[in-house]
Design a protein around this motif. Sequence first.
Motif, PDB file in Angstrom:
ATOM      1  N   THR A 153      37.080  40.454  38.722  1.00  0.00           N
ATOM      2  CA  THR A 153      37.540  39.207  39.337  1.00  0.00           C
ATOM      3  C   THR A 153      38.685  38.597  38.532  1.00  0.00           C
ATOM      4  O   THR A 153      39.693  38.152  39.099  1.00  0.00           O
ATOM      5  N   LEU A 154      38.552  38.592  37.215  1.00  0.00           N
ATOM      6  CA  LEU A 154      39.617  38.062  36.364  1.00  0.00           C
ATOM      7  C   LEU A 154      40.888  38.903  36.480  1.00  0.00           C
ATOM      8  O   LEU A 154      41.999  38.361  36.486  1.00  0.00           O
ATOM      9  N   ALA A 155      40.738  40.221  36.584  1.00  0.00           N
ATOM     10  CA  ALA A 155      41.906  41.097  36.734  1.00  0.00           C
ATOM     11  C   ALA A 155      42.634  40.800  38.041  1.00  0.00           C
ATOM     12  O   ALA A 155      43.870  40.709  38.070  1.00  0.00           O
ATOM     13  N   VAL A 156      41.889  40.643  39.123  1.00  0.00           N
ATOM     14  CA  VAL A 156      42.505  40.333  40.418  1.00  0.00           C
ATOM     15  C   VAL A 156      43.177  38.961  40.357  1.00  0.00           C
ATOM     16  O   VAL A 156      44.304  38.789  40.849  1.00  0.00           O
ATOM     17  N   ALA A 157      42.536  38.003  39.729  1.00  0.00           N
ATOM     18  CA  ALA A 157      43.131  36.666  39.596  1.00  0.00           C
ATOM     19  C   ALA A 157      44.424  36.735  38.787  1.00  0.00           C
ATOM     20  O   ALA A 157      45.419  36.078  39.122  1.00  0.00           O
ATOM     21  N   ALA A 158      44.428  37.539  37.727  1.00  0.00           N
ATOM     22  CA  ALA A 158      45.644  37.697  36.913  1.00  0.00           C
ATOM     23  C   ALA A 158      46.761  38.327  37.734  1.00  0.00           C
ATOM     24  O   ALA A 158      47.926  37.905  37.648  1.00  0.00           O
ATOM     25  N   LEU A 159      46.442  39.331  38.546  1.00  0.00           N
ATOM     26  CA  LEU A 159      47.470  39.966  39.379  1.00  0.00           C
ATOM     27  C   LEU A 159      48.002  39.000  40.431  1.00  0.00           C
ATOM     28  O   LEU A 159      49.199  39.013  40.741  1.00  0.00           O
ATOM     29  N   ILE A 160      47.133  38.173  40.969  1.00  0.00           N
ATOM     30  CA  ILE A 160      47.591  37.156  41.928  1.00  0.00           C
ATOM     31  C   ILE A 160      48.568  36.217  41.234  1.00  0.00           C
ATOM     32  O   ILE A 160      49.639  35.898  41.769  1.00  0.00           O
ATOM     33  N   ALA A 161      48.228  35.765  40.034  1.00  0.00           N
ATOM     34  CA  ALA A 161      49.118  34.868  39.291  1.00  0.00           C
ATOM     35  C   ALA A 161      50.439  35.562  38.963  1.00  0.00           C
ATOM     36  O   ALA A 161      51.510  34.956  39.054  1.00  0.00           O
ATOM     37  N   LEU A 162      50.380  36.850  38.600  1.00  0.00           N
ATOM     38  CA  LEU A 162      51.603  37.588  38.257  1.00  0.00           C
ATOM     39  C   LEU A 162      52.527  37.788  39.457  1.00  0.00           C
ATOM     40  O   LEU A 162      53.711  38.088  39.282  1.00  0.00           O
ATOM     41  N   THR A 163      52.003  37.622  40.659  1.00  0.00           N
ATOM     42  CA  THR A 163      52.849  37.708  41.846  1.00  0.00           C
ATOM     43  C   THR A 163      53.934  36.642  41.811  1.00  0.00           C
ATOM     44  O   THR A 163      55.039  36.850  42.309  1.00  0.00           O
ATOM     45  N   ALA A 167      45.781  48.522  42.732  1.00  0.00           N
ATOM     46  CA  ALA A 167      44.884  47.675  41.943  1.00  0.00           C
ATOM     47  C   ALA A 167      43.427  48.050  42.225  1.00  0.00           C
ATOM     48  O   ALA A 167      42.613  48.160  41.297  1.00  0.00           O
ATOM     49  N   ALA A 168      43.092  48.257  43.478  1.00  0.00           N
ATOM     50  CA  ALA A 168      41.727  48.651  43.840  1.00  0.00           C
ATOM     51  C   ALA A 168      41.379  50.008  43.232  1.00  0.00           C
ATOM     52  O   ALA A 168      40.268  50.207  42.722  1.00  0.00           O
ATOM     53  N   PHE A 169      42.332  50.946  43.259  1.00  0.00           N
ATOM     54  CA  PHE A 169      42.113  52.261  42.652  1.00  0.00           C
ATOM     55  C   PHE A 169      41.737  52.114  41.186  1.00  0.00           C
ATOM     56  O   PHE A 169      40.780  52.717  40.704  1.00  0.00           O
ATOM     57  N   TYR A 170      42.493  51.287  40.457  1.00  0.00           N
ATOM     58  CA  TYR A 170      42.219  51.112  39.029  1.00  0.00           C
ATOM     59  C   TYR A 170      40.901  50.369  38.794  1.00  0.00           C
ATOM     60  O   TYR A 170      40.205  50.644  37.810  1.00  0.00           O
ATOM     61  N   LEU A 171      40.528  49.462  39.662  1.00  0.00           N
ATOM     62  CA  LEU A 171      39.237  48.789  39.507  1.00  0.00           C
ATOM     63  C   LEU A 171      38.087  49.782  39.676  1.00  0.00           C
ATOM     64  O   LEU A 171      37.109  49.744  38.920  1.00  0.00           O
ATOM     65  N   PHE A 172      38.199  50.692  40.639  1.00  0.00           N
ATOM     66  CA  PHE A 172      37.183  51.728  40.797  1.00  0.00           C
ATOM     67  C   PHE A 172      37.210  52.696  39.612  1.00  0.00           C
ATOM     68  O   PHE A 172      36.170  53.132  39.132  1.00  0.00           O
ATOM     69  N   LEU A 182      34.901  48.377  35.826  1.00  0.00           N
ATOM     70  CA  LEU A 182      34.773  47.102  35.121  1.00  0.00           C
ATOM     71  C   LEU A 182      33.596  46.296  35.675  1.00  0.00           C
ATOM     72  O   LEU A 182      33.269  46.406  36.860  1.00  0.00           O
ATOM     73  N   PRO A 183      32.993  45.466  34.829  1.00  0.00           N
ATOM     74  CA  PRO A 183      31.970  44.548  35.355  1.00  0.00           C
ATOM     75  C   PRO A 183      32.608  43.593  36.374  1.00  0.00           C
ATOM     76  O   PRO A 183      33.809  43.325  36.314  1.00  0.00           O
ATOM     77  N   PRO A 184      31.806  43.071  37.288  1.00  0.00           N
ATOM     78  CA  PRO A 184      32.358  42.197  38.335  1.00  0.00           C
ATOM     79  C   PRO A 184      33.170  41.017  37.810  1.00  0.00           C
ATOM     80  O   PRO A 184      34.191  40.662  38.396  1.00  0.00           O
TER      81      PRO A 184
END
Length: 113
Positions: free
Chosen positions: A33-43, A18-23, A27-29
Amino acid sequence: MKAADNHFRGFPALWNAAAFYLFLLHLPPVLSTLAVAALIALTFVPIHVLHPIRVVRLRWLTLWLVAAWAVLALIVLAYDFNVGIPIIAALCAIAAYIVGSHSAIRLIKSFKA
């Protein structure tokens, strides 16, 4: 975290990917943040995500795509994440295959039934 067919159940703990794809996507901050929140929810969502080594179905394709991903990721690292759209698109397509292949196959089977 694993289903009976060796898929991950929910978004797997692949935070380094996930960090690799963010770099990669720059993406804007707020979107990051929304992408990380979505991945947390998808867990916690009962989706099945392909395990690249353990899932037998289409293993030959999956292994080729993982090898291509590794080569492309090395190129991205060599160019300090400043690569063109074709490489970014290829890496995103491989990620989409890993995350969505099981759902796509289930959808196709539901139309056949």
